[in-house]
Motif scaffolding. Structure first.
Motif, PDB file in Angstrom:
ATOM      1  N   UNK A   8      18.687   5.129 -25.130  1.00 16.88           N
ATOM      2  CA  UNK A   8      18.844   3.828 -25.771  1.00 16.88           C
ATOM      3  C   UNK A   8      18.459   2.707 -24.806  1.00 16.88           C
ATOM      4  N   UNK A   9      18.130   1.605 -25.375  1.00 17.70           N
ATOM      5  CA  UNK A   9      17.580   0.449 -24.656  1.00 17.70           C
ATOM      6  C   UNK A   9      18.406   0.057 -23.432  1.00 17.70           C
ATOM      7  N   UNK A  10      17.725  -0.080 -22.292  1.00 15.91           N
ATOM      8  CA  UNK A  10      18.326  -0.654 -21.104  1.00 15.91           C
ATOM      9  C   UNK A  10      19.185   0.269 -20.270  1.00 15.91           C
ATOM     10  N   UNK A  11      19.397   1.502 -20.709  1.00 10.02           N
ATOM     11  CA  UNK A  11      20.228   2.434 -19.956  1.00 10.02           C
ATOM     12  C   UNK A  11      19.420   3.023 -18.795  1.00 10.02           C
ATOM     13  N   UNK A  12      20.091   3.648 -17.813  1.00 13.30           N
ATOM     14  CA  UNK A  12      19.331   4.278 -16.721  1.00 13.30           C
ATOM     15  C   UNK A  12      18.301   5.297 -17.220  1.00 13.30           C
ATOM     16  N   UNK A  13      18.648   6.059 -18.254  1.00 11.79           N
ATOM     17  CA  UNK A  13      17.678   7.025 -18.802  1.00 11.79           C
ATOM     18  C   UNK A  13      16.484   6.305 -19.402  1.00 11.79           C
ATOM     19  N   UNK A  14      16.749   5.203 -20.092  1.00  7.40           N
ATOM     20  CA  UNK A  14      15.646   4.429 -20.668  1.00  7.40           C
ATOM     21  C   UNK A  14      14.730   3.903 -19.561  1.00  7.40           C
ATOM     22  N   UNK A  15      15.307   3.383 -18.498  1.00  6.21           N
ATOM     23  CA  UNK A  15      14.508   2.828 -17.406  1.00  6.21           C
ATOM     24  C   UNK A  15      13.688   3.925 -16.717  1.00  6.21           C
ATOM     25  N   UNK A  16      14.271   5.116 -16.583  1.00  3.56           N
ATOM     26  CA  UNK A  16      13.533   6.237 -16.001  1.00  3.56           C
ATOM     27  C   UNK A  16      12.363   6.636 -16.901  1.00  3.56           C
ATOM     28  N   UNK A  17      12.605   6.670 -18.208  1.00  5.23           N
ATOM     29  CA  UNK A  17      11.530   6.978 -19.142  1.00  5.23           C
ATOM     30  C   UNK A  17      10.429   5.937 -19.115  1.00  5.23           C
ATOM     31  N   UNK A  18      10.816   4.666 -19.047  1.00  2.02           N
ATOM     32  CA  UNK A  18       9.835   3.581 -18.964  1.00  2.02           C
ATOM     33  C   UNK A  18       8.973   3.708 -17.718  1.00  2.02           C
ATOM     34  N   UNK A  19       9.607   4.048 -16.601  1.00  7.53           N
ATOM     35  CA  UNK A  19       8.865   4.199 -15.343  1.00  7.53           C
ATOM     36  C   UNK A  19       7.851   5.336 -15.445  1.00  7.53           C
TER      37      UNK A  19
END
Length: 414
Positions: free
Chosen positions: A31-42
């Motif tokens: 989900x938006x803005x979570x550490x997992x989301x940020x890792x996926x974005x990277x």
């Protein structure tokens, strides 16, 4: 076709790699803005950079990669979908469109194609709206329609959107600068799983989307009187849960009675201060109404509200009807759709036209730019579920059609 299958295999590998990044080890949740989301974005950003795109993260967390045209004053054609998920999601809803788009741009880079327009690939940050109940956050910023009041929206733990953006390293004061100006848009293209069973039942790999249904999301709050489960006589109760249960069944009956033109769903139920020995005094639930006919959607909202108000009056309960979100139906662009229909036919597939019952980032984009969408067959039409699946031949077919479509646009504007 073999070349498309090989490219589709690479896309599927990337989809699986992204799906492995999750807030929950037992399922896909990003989900938006979570550490997992940020890792996926990277990870997505690294793939865009490796492809040779001019890549950046904007201030709402969208991952954006551009191929620039040498033509002065060139407009921008956007290929996009989202990389956030619902809770306990499937792998394909959103990432499929982003990663097909990435493959298309990789081919343009390798071919050193002369572009008559800029092409921008965007992995939108928040289409599902699970964390802050703010659907289309990413695409609203890109079209310049972000509402500053949303910065105060809170999630279940009390964190507001402004604080979440700061944690992500985003600058909320710069959101307006991340928009593509209306005059600079050439168009928008999104590839997405169908999220319905039509293509699966007909064994057809792709379809042309002609429209996207309008939607109303409402929070219904039923208030009665809490009381002791052992001492209040049955005939003297103001049981909010029993009232909500009758109302939910009424929603289902209403949807069945008008199923040719709309759907009606209650997907969330919250019993406030619940206990086994307490008569429920307050219950909240969601209501989701959708129709491709704007007049029908407005009528249904009013008719269903009157039906529920009659139920609460009979039970001596009060009802709060809180409109959370409202979007009008969207008709896809006729010119872009003609190009996409031709691409489907030229690839050797029947041109099937479908209306999307699900919302997509094409909804806000369509307010400033021509938009078109390609649906891809998915297993039994299942979506928002771990069983969500796209088979390799269908992925290859979608890639083949999408590449023909983009080639046609480049030729047309050259």
């Amino acid at each position: 076709m073999e070349a498309y299958v090989n490219r589709a295999e690479k896309i599927l590998e990337r989809i699986n790699a992204l799906a492995a990044i999750s807030e929950d080890a037992s399922c896909v949740t990003r989900t938006f803005g979570t550490p997992a989301f940020l890792e996926g974005s990277a990870l997505v950003k690294s793939w865009m950079e490796a492809a040779g795109l001019a890549t950046r993260l904007d201030n709402i967390g969208n991952v954006r990669g551009r191929l620039l045209s040498a033509r002065p004053g060139a407009k921008t054609f956007v290929i996009a979908s989202h990389i956030d998920t619902v809770i306990n999601a499937g792998k394909f809803d959103g990432p499929l469109g982003v990663l097909i788009g990435l493959d298309l741009l990789e081919q343009l880079v390798q071919q050193q194609a002369a572009l008559p327009f800029n092409v921008e690939l965007i992995a939108f940050s928040d289409e599902e709206g699970c964390r802050f109940h703010t659907t289309y956050l990413g695409s609203k910023v890109v079209v310049g329609f972000f509402e500053p009041d949303l910065l105060q929206k809170q999630n279940a733990t009390g964190t507001n959107l402004a604080a979440a953006l700061a944690t992500m390293g985003c600058d909320a004061q710069q959101l307006a600068h991340d928009a593509i100006l209306p005059a600079d848009w050439l168009g928008y293209f999104e590839v997405h799983i169908e999220q319905g069973p039509v293509l699966y039942e007909r064994n057809i790999p792709v379809a042309l989307v002609t429209a996207i249904a309008g939607q109303q999301r409402v929070e219904l709050v039923f208030k009665g009187m809490a009381g002791h489960a052992g001492t209040v006589p049955m005939s003297m109760r103001q049981d909010a849960l029993c009232c909500a249960a009758e109302a939910i069944l009424a929603v289902e009956q209403f949807g069945l009675a008008h199923q040719q033109t709309l759907v009606a769903t209650v997907g969330k139920l919250d019993i406030r201060h619940a206990a086994s020995n307490v008569i429920p005094g307050e219950v909240a639930c969601s209501l989701d109404l959708r129709s491709a006919d704007e007049a029908q959607l407005a009528w249904a909202s009013q008719a269903l509200r009157e039906k529920l108000e009659a139920i609460v009056r009979h039970r001596d309960i009060t009802l709060s009807w809180n409109l959370i979100q409202q979007t009008a139906p969207v008709t896809c662009d006729a010119v872009l759709n003609s190009h996409l229909a031709r691409a489907i036919a030229d690839a050797g597939y029947p041109v099937v036209s479908l209306v999307s019952g699900a919302g997509h980032d094409a909804v806000p984009i369509s307010k400033v730019a021509p938009a078109t969408m390609l649906f891809v067959r998915c297993y039994k039409g299942i979506s928002h579920n771990p069983l969500e699946n796209v088979e390799l031949p269908d992925l290859a077919a979608a890639l083949r059609v999408a590449e023909r479509f983009l080639t046609q646009l480049i030729t047309h504007h050259s």
